[in-house]
Every structure is written in C-alpha cells, then in structure tokens.
Design a protein around this motif. Sequence first.
Motif, PDB file in Angstrom:
ATOM      1  N   GLU A  75       0.831  -1.208   0.000  1.00  0.00           N
ATOM      2  CA  GLU A  75       0.000   0.000   0.000  1.00  0.00           C
ATOM      3  C   GLU A  75       0.867   1.260   0.000  1.00  0.00           C
ATOM      4  O   GLU A  75       0.560   2.239  -0.687  1.00  0.00           O
ATOM      5  N   LEU A  76       1.963   1.229   0.760  1.00  0.00           N
ATOM      6  CA  LEU A  76       2.856   2.388   0.783  1.00  0.00           C
ATOM      7  C   LEU A  76       3.442   2.644  -0.602  1.00  0.00           C
ATOM      8  O   LEU A  76       3.486   3.797  -1.063  1.00  0.00           O
ATOM      9  N   ALA A  77       3.871   1.583  -1.284  1.00  0.00           N
ATOM     10  CA  ALA A  77       4.428   1.745  -2.629  1.00  0.00           C
ATOM     11  C   ALA A  77       3.395   2.363  -3.568  1.00  0.00           C
ATOM     12  O   ALA A  77       3.712   3.261  -4.368  1.00  0.00           O
ATOM     13  N   HIS A  78       2.162   1.899  -3.476  1.00  0.00           N
ATOM     14  CA  HIS A  78       1.083   2.459  -4.299  1.00  0.00           C
ATOM     15  C   HIS A  78       0.898   3.947  -4.014  1.00  0.00           C
ATOM     16  O   HIS A  78       0.777   4.763  -4.945  1.00  0.00           O
ATOM     17  N   GLN A  79       0.889   4.307  -2.747  1.00  0.00           N
ATOM     18  CA  GLN A  79       0.671   5.709  -2.384  1.00  0.00           C
ATOM     19  C   GLN A  79       1.826   6.593  -2.863  1.00  0.00           C
ATOM     20  O   GLN A  79       1.607   7.699  -3.372  1.00  0.00           O
ATOM     21  N   LEU A  80       3.048   6.123  -2.716  1.00  0.00           N
ATOM     22  CA  LEU A  80       4.190   6.932  -3.137  1.00  0.00           C
ATOM     23  C   LEU A  80       4.160   7.186  -4.641  1.00  0.00           C
ATOM     24  O   LEU A  80       4.507   8.284  -5.104  1.00  0.00           O
ATOM     25  N   LEU A  81       3.749   6.202  -5.402  1.00  0.00           N
ATOM     26  CA  LEU A  81       3.676   6.393  -6.851  1.00  0.00           C
ATOM     27  C   LEU A  81       2.635   7.442  -7.231  1.00  0.00           C
ATOM     28  O   LEU A  81       2.832   8.217  -8.171  1.00  0.00           O
ATOM     29  N   GLN A  82       1.527   7.491  -6.496  1.00  0.00           N
ATOM     30  CA  GLN A  82       0.510   8.477  -6.865  1.00  0.00           C
ATOM     31  C   GLN A  82       0.728   9.836  -6.187  1.00  0.00           C
ATOM     32  O   GLN A  82      -0.026  10.776  -6.429  1.00  0.00           O
ATOM     33  N   MET A 117      12.643   9.194   2.670  1.00  0.00           N
ATOM     34  CA  MET A 117      12.899   8.095   3.602  1.00  0.00           C
ATOM     35  C   MET A 117      11.640   7.240   3.722  1.00  0.00           C
ATOM     36  O   MET A 117      10.523   7.750   3.572  1.00  0.00           O
ATOM     37  N   GLY A 118      11.833   5.971   4.005  1.00  0.00           N
ATOM     38  CA  GLY A 118      10.682   5.100   4.200  1.00  0.00           C
ATOM     39  C   GLY A 118      11.099   3.745   4.734  1.00  0.00           C
ATOM     40  O   GLY A 118      12.273   3.359   4.651  1.00  0.00           O
ATOM     41  N   SER A 119      10.125   3.020   5.300  1.00  0.00           N
ATOM     42  CA  SER A 119      10.424   1.683   5.816  1.00  0.00           C
ATOM     43  C   SER A 119       9.127   0.898   5.976  1.00  0.00           C
ATOM     44  O   SER A 119       8.042   1.472   6.101  1.00  0.00           O
ATOM     45  N   PHE A 120       9.262  -0.437   5.952  1.00  0.00           N
ATOM     46  CA  PHE A 120       8.144  -1.316   6.293  1.00  0.00           C
ATOM     47  C   PHE A 120       8.715  -2.670   6.690  1.00  0.00           C
ATOM     48  O   PHE A 120       9.795  -3.063   6.248  1.00  0.00           O
ATOM     49  N   GLY A 121       7.985  -3.347   7.555  1.00  0.00           N
ATOM     50  CA  GLY A 121       8.382  -4.690   7.966  1.00  0.00           C
ATOM     51  C   GLY A 121       9.494  -4.710   8.988  1.00  0.00           C
ATOM     52  O   GLY A 121      10.339  -3.810   9.032  1.00  0.00           O
ATOM     53  N   HIS A 122       9.464  -5.767   9.834  1.00  0.00           N
ATOM     54  CA  HIS A 122      10.519  -5.930  10.828  1.00  0.00           C
ATOM     55  C   HIS A 122      10.958  -7.383  10.972  1.00  0.00           C
ATOM     56  O   HIS A 122      11.928  -7.681  11.653  1.00  0.00           O
ATOM     57  N   LYS A 123      10.217  -8.301  10.318  1.00  0.00           N
ATOM     58  CA  LYS A 123      10.612  -9.713  10.334  1.00  0.00           C
ATOM     59  C   LYS A 123      10.423 -10.292   8.941  1.00  0.00           C
ATOM     60  O   LYS A 123       9.439  -9.990   8.254  1.00  0.00           O
ATOM     61  N   VAL A 153       6.979 -12.263   8.206  1.00  0.00           N
ATOM     62  CA  VAL A 153       5.716 -11.646   8.620  1.00  0.00           C
ATOM     63  C   VAL A 153       5.281 -10.612   7.579  1.00  0.00           C
ATOM     64  O   VAL A 153       6.061  -9.734   7.189  1.00  0.00           O
ATOM     65  N   ILE A 154       4.036 -10.732   7.116  1.00  0.00           N
ATOM     66  CA  ILE A 154       3.455  -9.699   6.258  1.00  0.00           C
ATOM     67  C   ILE A 154       3.386  -8.410   7.077  1.00  0.00           C
ATOM     68  O   ILE A 154       2.799  -8.397   8.168  1.00  0.00           O
ATOM     69  N   PRO A 155       3.982  -7.320   6.608  1.00  0.00           N
ATOM     70  CA  PRO A 155       4.078  -6.116   7.445  1.00  0.00           C
ATOM     71  C   PRO A 155       2.726  -5.436   7.656  1.00  0.00           C
ATOM     72  O   PRO A 155       1.952  -5.266   6.715  1.00  0.00           O
ATOM     73  N   ASP A 156       2.490  -5.057   8.906  1.00  0.00           N
ATOM     74  CA  ASP A 156       1.246  -4.348   9.221  1.00  0.00           C
ATOM     75  C   ASP A 156       1.468  -2.846   9.396  1.00  0.00           C
ATOM     76  O   ASP A 156       0.530  -2.114   9.713  1.00  0.00           O
ATOM     77  N   HIS A 157       2.701  -2.400   9.198  1.00  0.00           N
ATOM     78  CA  HIS A 157       2.961  -0.959   9.305  1.00  0.00           C
ATOM     79  C   HIS A 157       4.022  -0.556   8.288  1.00  0.00           C
ATOM     80  O   HIS A 157       4.989  -1.289   8.059  1.00  0.00           O
ATOM     81  N   ALA A 158       3.814   0.593   7.689  1.00  0.00           N
ATOM     82  CA  ALA A 158       4.789   1.165   6.756  1.00  0.00           C
ATOM     83  C   ALA A 158       4.695   2.682   6.855  1.00  0.00           C
ATOM     84  O   ALA A 158       3.627   3.236   7.157  1.00  0.00           O
ATOM     85  N   GLU A 159       5.804   3.344   6.623  1.00  0.00           N
ATOM     86  CA  GLU A 159       5.778   4.801   6.677  1.00  0.00           C
ATOM     87  C   GLU A 159       6.830   5.378   5.743  1.00  0.00           C
ATOM     88  O   GLU A 159       7.840   4.736   5.427  1.00  0.00           O
ATOM     89  N   ALA A 160       6.567   6.587   5.301  1.00  0.00           N
ATOM     90  CA  ALA A 160       7.504   7.314   4.448  1.00  0.00           C
ATOM     91  C   ALA A 160       7.478   8.776   4.858  1.00  0.00           C
ATOM     92  O   ALA A 160       6.481   9.275   5.405  1.00  0.00           O
ATOM     93  N   PHE A 161       8.591   9.450   4.572  1.00  0.00           N
ATOM     94  CA  PHE A 161       8.735  10.845   4.987  1.00  0.00           C
ATOM     95  C   PHE A 161       9.116  11.700   3.786  1.00  0.00           C
ATOM     96  O   PHE A 161       9.924  11.291   2.948  1.00  0.00           O
ATOM     97  N   ALA A 162       8.534  12.894   3.736  1.00  0.00           N
ATOM     98  CA  ALA A 162       8.786  13.816   2.628  1.00  0.00           C
ATOM     99  C   ALA A 162       9.440  15.094   3.124  1.00  0.00           C
ATOM    100  O   ALA A 162       9.065  15.630   4.177  1.00  0.00           O
TER     101      ALA A 162
END
Length: 411
Positions: free
Chosen positions: A230-237, A254-260, A263-272
């Motif tokens: 979802e984060l990748a989709h949002q960044l593209l638009q 900057m951005g990140s998602f996942g910690h294991k 595990v399918i990641p339940d949180h992702a974030e990006a900064f502008a």
Amino acid sequence: MIRPPLPPHANPDAALLTCCEEAEERVLELTERLVNMDSGTDDLPGLERKAHVLADIFRSLGANSVELREAPEPRRGTYNVVAVFKGTGRARVLMLTHYDTVFPAGEAARRPFRREGDMAYGPGVADMQSSIALLIAAVEILHNKLGQRNYDTLTIHCNADEETGSYGSRALIRELGRSHHVSYNMEQSGREGELITISGRGIAKGTLAVTGIASHAGGGPEKGRNAGYELAHQLLQLRDLSRPEIRTGVHWTMGSFGHKLNVIPDHAEAFADIRVTRVDEFDRIRATIEERIKNRLIPDCRVEFDMDISVLPFQNDPVTLSLAEKVVAFTERELGRRLGFRHANGGNDTSHCAQVCPSLDGFGLGCLDNHSPNEALPLATIVPRLYILLRTWQETFAGRMLNLGEQDSPR
C-alpha cells in the motif's frame, strides 16, 4: 592585502571606505578567535563558553544591556545572547546572527583558523563566525570612528541552534522582531559577496503512515494486508506534487516497512521533505495528499498523512523587495558593483522574524563550500560587505530604507 580596485564610475563615501579598509585586520582577528572556539550545535559546553565571550565583547563595545537568555526545551542549557545599544534617533534595528556551527567538539583543534592566499579556512569560518566578527567591527566603526548613534535601538541577537532549526530561539526572535522596525540577518552573501537574499523557502516534514494486518508469510499470507504494498502504491501516486516554476518541492526521501522476514508487514511509513515559497502551498499539498490517499490499492489498509511545518517561508513581498532594491541602488552607485537577488533554498532565522517585521537577509561575508571541511571565506569580500552593512544602517537610521512612522506597529 590585495583588493580589486573600484570601477571608475564608483563614488563611495571616502571616509567610510577608509574606516572599512582599516578594520579588515580587526575582522580577521575576531574571526580567528571565534573559529578557534568549538561551538557545534550539540556541544553545550562549547556553546556556553562562546556565549560568554560574545557577551563580554558586547559589553566592551558599550552595550546598554547584555543578556544571556537560556533557551527553552528542547534546547535548555544553551543561551541566546541579546545585546542592546541605545541611541538618540528613531529607528529600531534588529541584527540576527547565530554562533553555532555544524562541526563537532574538537574540530577547532584539528582544523584551526588559517589564511591561505585570498581565502581563510576553519570550522564555521563563513557560517557564520566571520559575519559575527564583521558585525562587531561595524559597531566599533559606527560608534568609535563615525561617532554615530542616530538610532533608537540597535539590538544584536546571537542564537545557539540555527543549524538545527532554531527551536530554542525562534520564539525569542519573533518577540524581538515585534518591537523593531526592521531586521537584517548576517547570513552569507554568495561566493563573492555579490548577493542579497530576498526570500527563503518554508520547510515542513510530511509523514505518510500505512496500517495493514500482519500474518505469517508462509502459513497464511492471504490473511494479511501488506502495508508495504500500500505504501508503494501511495508513493507512486504522490510523486508529482512539486511545482518547480514556483520553487515548491515535495520529495519522498525516507521510508520503511516490515521488521521480520516471515511476517506480512502491518505498518509502513515514508517521509517527505517539503519546501515552499508561499504559505498557501502548504495547504495545497496537504489537501492534494489527503484527497489522493483515499484511492487505495488494498481497501482494508488505513492510510494517514501528517505535516509538521518547522519554518514558514520568508517571502519577497513588496516591503522586502523595496529594502533590497535600495541596498542594490546605493551599492551600485557608491561601489560600482551590482548585487544580485538570492532566493535561499532553505529557511533560517529571517523566516521567523519576517512574520512579524520587515526583514532582509544576506548581510554577511562571502562563503564557499558551506558546512564542509573546505568551508572558506573569500577575504576580498570583507571591505565591501562591511561598507554595505554600515551604509544600510545609515540609510535605515535616516528613514530612507523604510518609513519609520508607518512601522511603529508590527506587521
């Protein structure tokens, strides 16, 4: 020191120019003293030592009051130096400086001040230890050589955290600005001292946060909702929000998602990194992002956006432009050189002060390779920029830079 001759059509105030030429070594002596004292933004002991040195210098210049005002959180333990000189005129002028640098403790010992040819080097030499030295020399000339005190108030503010956003000084800067007719900032004036700064971009941090549903990547990936997708989709638009024609920049850096791994990641974030020249651009960017993030790749994901505005833009409004044009006019007439207008890519203390009083930036010395080990001060900029600062004061004190009667109230 070898200086380029003035053009034949130049018509300077000869006595003032002589004072500036005679003060050149004084500027360098003060610069060496300040450069050789560590004052990185995070070096609290070094900052406190330099604050006391500056306070002592201002007292020796005859300041009517000198205060070391401790900064509030998150900068408690650092000090704003405020020196106030009182005169016999009407103008109330605020000078903005900062004495912090980007360099760590110990850098002054590793790379002390040195002169090589037509340059001087050292940590913070151009940003802005030499410009503080220039300001001190200008006060000495104004009072001791010219005998001029035809102002009501000349206030010098030196802050300890400009390099990280002035969070410990911005409220004080605005407070001081409200009681002055105009502020002038001692930030650098280009590679050859050829610029005056008439605008600076406002800065904000954009945060895009996506919440999905975690699941085991091997045993039940279909049960998850991948926040990374979802984060990748949002960044593209959201990649086309910049408007270069008006110097608006929106860049996801900057951005990140996942910690294991499993595990399918339940949180992702990006900064502008968001930079604008007009306040209304912040509103446009926020509204556009909030509308676009309604379009989701994965309906069950939650997408949120937040914007933290750290610096409002310093805008080249008619008052700013008028101030700049007057500096350009007397500089061309008297020194035979035409200053250009600079539009700064970032914000500084002028951005805070310009919200409450007319302001102009770029009264410091020339600067090369700012914030790097090769940061350099072009020595040929000392005399002309000292002359320009003193003439700006004279024109301001005489009421020719702006109508002092119309500026008795804040903007």
